[in-house]
Design a protein around this motif. Structure first.
Motif, mmCIF file in Angstrom:
data_model
loop_
_atom_site.group_PDB
_atom_site.id
_atom_site.type_symbol
_atom_site.label_atom_id
_atom_site.label_comp_id
_atom_site.label_asym_id
_atom_site.label_seq_id
_atom_site.Cartn_x
_atom_site.Cartn_y
_atom_site.Cartn_z
ATOM 1 N N PRO A 93 -3.357 -0.067 -8.293
ATOM 2 C CA PRO A 93 -4.653 -0.991 -8.157
ATOM 3 C C PRO A 93 -5.705 -0.549 -7.080
ATOM 4 C CG PRO A 93 -2.808 -2.218 -8.606
ATOM 5 C CD PRO A 93 -2.308 -0.983 -8.391
ATOM 6 N N PRO A 94 -6.715 -0.834 -7.112
ATOM 7 C CA PRO A 94 -7.694 -0.219 -6.186
ATOM 8 C C PRO A 94 -7.534 -0.523 -4.653
ATOM 9 C CG PRO A 94 -8.854 -1.004 -8.156
ATOM 10 C CD PRO A 94 -7.407 -1.488 -8.318
ATOM 11 N N SER A 95 -6.646 -1.607 -4.521
ATOM 12 C CA SER A 95 -6.413 -2.028 -3.027
ATOM 13 C C SER A 95 -5.419 -0.921 -2.215
ATOM 14 C CB SER A 95 -5.642 -3.343 -2.843
ATOM 15 O OG SER A 95 -4.643 -3.427 -3.611
ATOM 16 N N ALA A 96 -5.029 -0.241 -3.016
ATOM 17 C CA ALA A 96 -4.048 0.860 -2.267
ATOM 18 C C ALA A 96 -4.540 2.295 -2.198
ATOM 19 C CB ALA A 96 -2.734 0.951 -3.077
ATOM 20 N N HIS A 97 -5.859 2.386 -3.013
ATOM 21 C CA HIS A 97 -6.323 3.718 -3.148
ATOM 22 C C HIS A 97 -6.710 4.603 -1.911
ATOM 23 C CE1 HIS A 97 -7.730 3.141 -7.637
ATOM 24 N NE2 HIS A 97 -6.580 3.065 -7.540
ATOM 25 N N LYS A 98 -7.268 3.567 -0.837
ATOM 26 C CA LYS A 98 -7.790 4.574 0.421
ATOM 27 C C LYS A 98 -6.586 4.799 1.080
ATOM 28 C CE LYS A 98 -8.840 2.290 4.191
ATOM 29 N NZ LYS A 98 -9.430 1.455 5.363
ATOM 30 N N GLU A 99 -5.552 4.088 1.287
ATOM 31 C CA GLU A 99 -4.287 4.089 2.009
ATOM 32 C C GLU A 99 -3.416 5.427 1.563
ATOM 33 O OE1 GLU A 99 -0.133 2.422 3.013
ATOM 34 O OE2 GLU A 99 -1.407 1.286 2.154
#
Length: 334
Positions: free
Chosen positions: A75-81
């Motif tokens: 999901p998008p919430s982990a994309h940056k990390e």
């Protein structure tokens, strides 16, 4: 790099048919490792898809010396990390859409990859699907509608059963995980396609509301658009309707084209007198494969991929413009 050897972080449903098999079937590409926090699910995916290795820790997959490119399908919430972790390890990234939670996060991802000289690609696969390449040809090569003047996008459907239990809501309508609601999950495909067909959207204004109060995210969005080339656009997304409708209408000075963003329904071409063409182009079995093929070719120095961090960030920027007010008024602590 002679062969792109992939590791997948987050081998969930999107990777079962849409993307995972494409990493195995594309020439000069192999899927060598997968990661999921649940060990039973990670092992099961690896077994069913004949993947040699599986992990429950993302950093361990990234550190695997055999893995030389990473597909982030969380999901998008982990994309940056995870993108930043891959960049620091010097490994190219192919990340699911939407690219990140916000435009600011997109820019952080782009910066991390640039600083570490790592390519960043985003899974806006409609940029290489045959049916949309046909639409591009009709618009810009054949010029069947003359000069495009306006585009109107409509997507609505009813409140699905899975969104009616507040204790069992899918992550797609939990803003702290997805960045928004079904609008963010689906409209990004249309908005990115329009960016591909007509160039950047430079102004986006609109409204987002929750008409049903069924879940924390917005369920109704309307917007007006201005493209860099001077073209205008409008859009309406509503997820509490009596039925389903999915249509994009591109109006030119000599005709119009209509089609759906999703599925592989017909492309309809009209002139001043009415319908002139009905064109059907089927989608491939693994819908991300045409785009993944361009990712592989760019990594091997043979061609360019049309969906990058820079192009994908523009779509997130457009959604941010319309959702900012709603997000401010519906923060989790309110």
């Amino acid at each position: 790099m002679k062969t792109v050897k992939w590791g997948i972080i987050g081998c969930g449903s999107v990777t079962e048919v849409k993307s995972g098999p494409a990493l195995q079937k594309t020439p000069n590409s192999q899927l060598v490792a997968v990661m999921r926090r649940d060990p039973a699910k990670a092992e099961d995916y690896a077994r069913r898809h004949n993947v040699p290795k599986w992990y429950t820790n993302a950093q361990e997959l990234i550190n695997d010396p055999e893995v030389n490119a990473v597909y982030i399908a969380t999901p998008p919430s982990a994309h940056k990390e995870y993108t930043v972790m891959c960049a620091k390890a010097g490994k190219p990234v192919y990340v699911e859409k939407p690219m990140a939670m916000t435009f600011e996060e997109c820019n952080e991802m782009i910066s991390a990859c640039q600083e570490n000289q790592v390519p960043l690609f985003v899974a806006y696969y409609r940029r290489r699907l045959p049916r949309f390449l046909k639409i591009e040809e009709l618009l810009h090569k054949d010029k069947v509608i003359g000069t495009p003047r306006h585009v109107n996008c409509v997507l609505y459907h009813s409140l699905e059963t899975r969104y009616q239990d507040p204790q069992q809501l899918p992550w797609t309508v939990q803003p702290e995980i997805s960045g928004g609601g079904i609008f963010v999950d689906l409209a990004c495909h249309t908005l990115d396609l329009l960016d591909y067909l007509f160039g950047p959207i430079v102004s986006a204004r609109g409204h987002a509301t929750s008409q049903q109060n069924a879940y924390p995210a917005e369920d109704a969005v309307s917007m007006s658009l201005l493209f860099e080339n001077g073209m205008h656009g409008s859009g309406m997304w509503n997820f509490g309707s009596h039925t389903r409708l999915d249509t994009v209408e591109i109006v030119g000075d000599q005709g119009k084209i209509t089609f759906a963003t999703f599925g592989d329904g017909p492309i309809l071409v009209y002139d001043a007198h009415g319908l002139t063409k009905t064109i059907t182009v089927e989608n491939p079995e693994h819908i991300q494969q045409p785009l993944i093929e361009t990712v592989i070719k760019e990594l091997l120095g043979e061609a360019d991929c049309p969906s990058t961090g820079a192009t994908a960030a523009r779509t997130t920027w457009v959604m941010d413009q319309v959702l900012n007010e709603y997000r401010q008024n519906h923060k989790p602590n309110k």
